[in-house]
Design a protein around this motif. Structure first.
Motif, PDB file in Angstrom:
ATOM      1  N   TRP A 129       0.845  -1.265   0.132  1.00 45.03           N
ATOM      2  CA  TRP A 129       0.051  -0.058   0.113  1.00 45.03           C
ATOM      3  C   TRP A 129       0.923   1.126  -0.002  1.00 45.03           C
ATOM      4  O   TRP A 129       1.926   1.303   0.751  1.00 45.03           O
ATOM      5  N   ILE A 130       0.486   2.189  -0.759  1.00 42.55           N
ATOM      6  CA  ILE A 130       1.220   3.457  -0.622  1.00 42.55           C
ATOM      7  C   ILE A 130       0.256   4.730  -0.722  1.00 42.55           C
ATOM      8  O   ILE A 130      -1.041   4.242  -0.877  1.00 42.55           O
ATOM      9  N   HIS A 131       0.469   5.978  -0.156  1.00 43.28           N
ATOM     10  CA  HIS A 131      -0.330   7.014  -0.006  1.00 43.28           C
ATOM     11  C   HIS A 131       0.588   8.089  -0.459  1.00 43.28           C
ATOM     12  O   HIS A 131       1.691   8.243  -0.329  1.00 43.28           O
ATOM     13  N   GLU A 132      -0.188   9.468  -0.591  1.00 50.78           N
ATOM     14  CA  GLU A 132       0.407  10.773  -0.853  1.00 50.78           C
ATOM     15  C   GLU A 132       0.286  11.555   0.349  1.00 50.78           C
ATOM     16  O   GLU A 132      -0.506  11.264   1.334  1.00 50.78           O
ATOM     17  N   ASN A 133       0.782  12.763   0.215  1.00 53.71           N
ATOM     18  CA  ASN A 133       0.983  13.815   1.305  1.00 53.71           C
ATOM     19  C   ASN A 133      -0.426  14.683   1.349  1.00 53.71           C
ATOM     20  O   ASN A 133      -1.263  14.566   0.434  1.00 53.71           O
ATOM     21  N   THR A 134      -0.001  15.717   2.110  1.00 53.11           N
ATOM     22  CA  THR A 134      -0.986  16.751   2.036  1.00 53.11           C
ATOM     23  C   THR A 134      -1.528  17.483   0.671  1.00 53.11           C
ATOM     24  O   THR A 134      -0.779  17.169  -0.248  1.00 53.11           O
TER      25      THR A 134
ATOM     26  N   TYR B 146      -3.231   3.363  -2.511  1.00 53.08           N
ATOM     27  CA  TYR B 146      -3.173   2.565  -3.373  1.00 53.08           C
ATOM     28  C   TYR B 146      -2.541   1.322  -3.176  1.00 53.08           C
ATOM     29  O   TYR B 146      -1.426   1.249  -2.549  1.00 53.08           O
ATOM     30  N   LEU B 147      -3.025   0.130  -3.743  1.00 51.86           N
ATOM     31  CA  LEU B 147      -2.523  -1.132  -3.913  1.00 51.86           C
ATOM     32  C   LEU B 147      -1.713  -1.302  -4.882  1.00 51.86           C
ATOM     33  O   LEU B 147      -2.148  -1.191  -5.857  1.00 51.86           O
ATOM     34  N   TYR B 148      -0.599  -1.722  -4.763  1.00 52.70           N
ATOM     35  CA  TYR B 148       0.355  -1.942  -5.911  1.00 52.70           C
ATOM     36  C   TYR B 148       0.885  -3.464  -5.689  1.00 52.70           C
ATOM     37  O   TYR B 148       1.338  -3.886  -4.709  1.00 52.70           O
TER      38      TYR B 148
ATOM     39  N   THR C 107       4.886  -6.812 -10.796  1.00 50.75           N
ATOM     40  CA  THR C 107       4.410  -6.176 -12.312  1.00 50.75           C
ATOM     41  C   THR C 107       4.451  -4.785 -12.212  1.00 50.75           C
ATOM     42  O   THR C 107       4.599  -3.939 -13.310  1.00 50.75           O
ATOM     43  N   GLY C 108       4.370  -4.236 -11.027  1.00 47.03           N
ATOM     44  CA  GLY C 108       4.374  -2.788 -10.850  1.00 47.03           C
ATOM     45  C   GLY C 108       3.135  -2.020 -11.174  1.00 47.03           C
ATOM     46  O   GLY C 108       3.116  -0.816 -11.047  1.00 47.03           O
ATOM     47  N   LYS C 109       2.088  -3.011 -11.237  1.00 49.09           N
ATOM     48  CA  LYS C 109       0.765  -2.341 -11.502  1.00 49.09           C
ATOM     49  C   LYS C 109      -0.018  -2.207 -10.461  1.00 49.09           C
ATOM     50  O   LYS C 109       0.052  -2.845  -9.377  1.00 49.09           O
ATOM     51  N   GLN C 110      -0.820  -0.969 -10.456  1.00 48.35           N
ATOM     52  CA  GLN C 110      -1.897  -0.539  -9.611  1.00 48.35           C
ATOM     53  C   GLN C 110      -3.001  -1.559  -9.496  1.00 48.35           C
ATOM     54  O   GLN C 110      -3.570  -1.943 -10.580  1.00 48.35           O
ATOM     55  N   ILE C 111      -3.320  -2.257  -8.351  1.00 55.34           N
ATOM     56  CA  ILE C 111      -4.457  -3.029  -8.234  1.00 55.34           C
ATOM     57  C   ILE C 111      -5.675  -2.334  -7.822  1.00 55.34           C
ATOM     58  O   ILE C 111      -6.903  -2.585  -8.141  1.00 55.34           O
ATOM     59  N   LYS C 112      -5.590  -1.509  -6.791  1.00 59.46           N
ATOM     60  CA  LYS C 112      -6.809  -1.081  -6.300  1.00 59.46           C
ATOM     61  C   LYS C 112      -6.552   0.626  -5.861  1.00 59.46           C
ATOM     62  O   LYS C 112      -5.244   1.107  -5.533  1.00 59.46           O
ATOM     63  N   LYS C 113      -7.395   1.414  -5.894  1.00 53.83           N
ATOM     64  CA  LYS C 113      -7.460   2.830  -5.696  1.00 53.83           C
ATOM     65  C   LYS C 113      -8.481   3.199  -4.544  1.00 53.83           C
ATOM     66  O   LYS C 113      -9.852   2.881  -4.948  1.00 53.83           O
ATOM     67  N   VAL C 114      -8.222   3.057  -3.295  1.00 51.66           N
ATOM     68  CA  VAL C 114      -9.314   3.058  -2.265  1.00 51.66           C
ATOM     69  C   VAL C 114      -9.494   4.201  -1.517  1.00 51.66           C
ATOM     70  O   VAL C 114      -8.383   5.063  -0.985  1.00 51.66           O
ATOM     71  N   PHE C 115     -10.725   5.045  -1.389  1.00 49.32           N
ATOM     72  CA  PHE C 115     -10.981   5.981  -0.961  1.00 49.32           C
ATOM     73  C   PHE C 115     -11.098   5.846   0.662  1.00 49.32           C
ATOM     74  O   PHE C 115     -11.827   5.106   1.099  1.00 49.32           O
ATOM     75  N   VAL C 116     -10.314   6.737   1.581  1.00 48.57           N
ATOM     76  CA  VAL C 116     -10.556   6.328   2.983  1.00 48.57           C
ATOM     77  C   VAL C 116     -11.273   7.769   3.501  1.00 48.57           C
ATOM     78  O   VAL C 116     -11.146   8.983   3.355  1.00 48.57           O
TER      79      VAL C 116
END
Length: 294
Positions: free
Chosen positions: A62-67, A74-76, A80-89
């Motif tokens: 899982w990774i996330h961005e800052n302010t 985001y789940l990667y 493969t380096g591919k994004q699997i999920k983009k999850v709204f928290v």
């Protein structure tokens, strides 16, 4: 291709209260043997990444961005380096800085540190936590915890989770030695307790190995691994400890976050300042001195 990393010993000190340096002449030097096993690009255009943590699903992070970015994680897939999920928290994103995980009785949880405070205008910080198996396709409702400082506001960019003691640890981002705060993970609200200082500057990410044998820190200058002593609190164990591994950061790289994936493997996410594609460097520890946990 394998890149051999020189073993460099660096001496940092932590004592309760003040942050003075005291050298322990009797401490035996400790060594580890890390190698960059591989480097994997992520197929991502995210520019403000500040956190990375392993998923309970093998080979994924899982990774996330800052302010000033929307509150998504985001789940990667690393191979493969591919994004699997983009999850709204569900919640807000004042300044997300670090991303950690915990495993309690087989329940794998994610913890987001909304702790950044560069201008010292916030006297509170938040931790968003949720069980990974509760993540739906694109949404999760976290449990939000609110903590305050015992004195003046601090800028916190590094948080680690001690699953064994069930505590959060926070390290200040400062040109001076870092202050250490902690609080029980079970408290929804409360005042952080200052438990000491640590002779490492500008700490931006930290993680505890799954067997509680070591801590990895990421600063503006590099990656540092410290051994922990069995049976001691983290703040006590760090007293008079020397690093067992140091990886200096090339000034062409912008480091984002660091995490353990198991007791012998570390992920470092960074990108070249001239490019936007993030790179995950995978460090593997081939051997550890048997005295590390003594």
């Amino acid at each position: 291709m394998y890149y051999r990393i020189n073993k460099i010993l660096l001496f940092f000190i932590l004592i309760q209260g003040g942050c003075k340096s005291i050298e322990n002449k009797n401490e035996t030097p400790l060594f580890s043997d890390y190698t960059i096993r591989q480097e994997k690009p992520l197929l991502s255009d995210l520019e403000q990444i500040t956190g990375i943590v392993k998923s309970g699903n093998k080979g994924k992070v899982w990774i996330h961005e800052n302010t000033q970015n929307d509150p998504y994680i985001y789940l990667y897939d690393i191979p493969t380096g591919k994004q699997i999920k983009k999850v709204f928290v569900r919640g807000t994103s004042f300044s997300w800085e670090d991303l950690r995980s915990s495993n309690k009785d087989g329940v794998y949880s994610i913890h987001i540190a909304d702790t950044g405070n560069a201008n010292k205008s916030r006297n509170t910080l938040q931790v968003y936590t949720f069980d990974e198996d509760l993540v739906e396709d694109d949404f999760v409702a976290p449990y939000i915890k609110n903590y305050s400082f015992p004195d003046e506001p601090k800028d916190i960019r590094a948080m680690l989770v001690n699953s064994k003691s069930e505590e959060y640890y926070f390290f200040t981002y400062s040109m001076k030695n870092a202050e250490i705060f902690k609080i029980s993970m079970h408290q929804q609200e409360g005042v952080l307790k200052k438990v000491g200082c640590f002779g490492l500057k500008n700490i931006k990410s930290a993680d505890l190995s799954e067997d509680n044998s070591s801590i990895v820190f990421l600063t503006d200058l590099g990656v540092y691994v410290y051994p922990l002593s069995r049976g001691k609190l983290i703040e006590e164990s760090l007293k008079n400890k020397k690093t067992v591994f140091e990886y200096p950061i090339n000034n062409t790289l912008e480091t984002k976050g660091v995490c353990y994936t198991n007791k012998k493997e570390i992920y470092l996410i960074s990108n070249d300042k001239q490019a936007t594609t993030p790179i995950v460097s995978i460090f593997e520890n081939g051997k550890m001195n048997t005295e590390l946990n003594n």
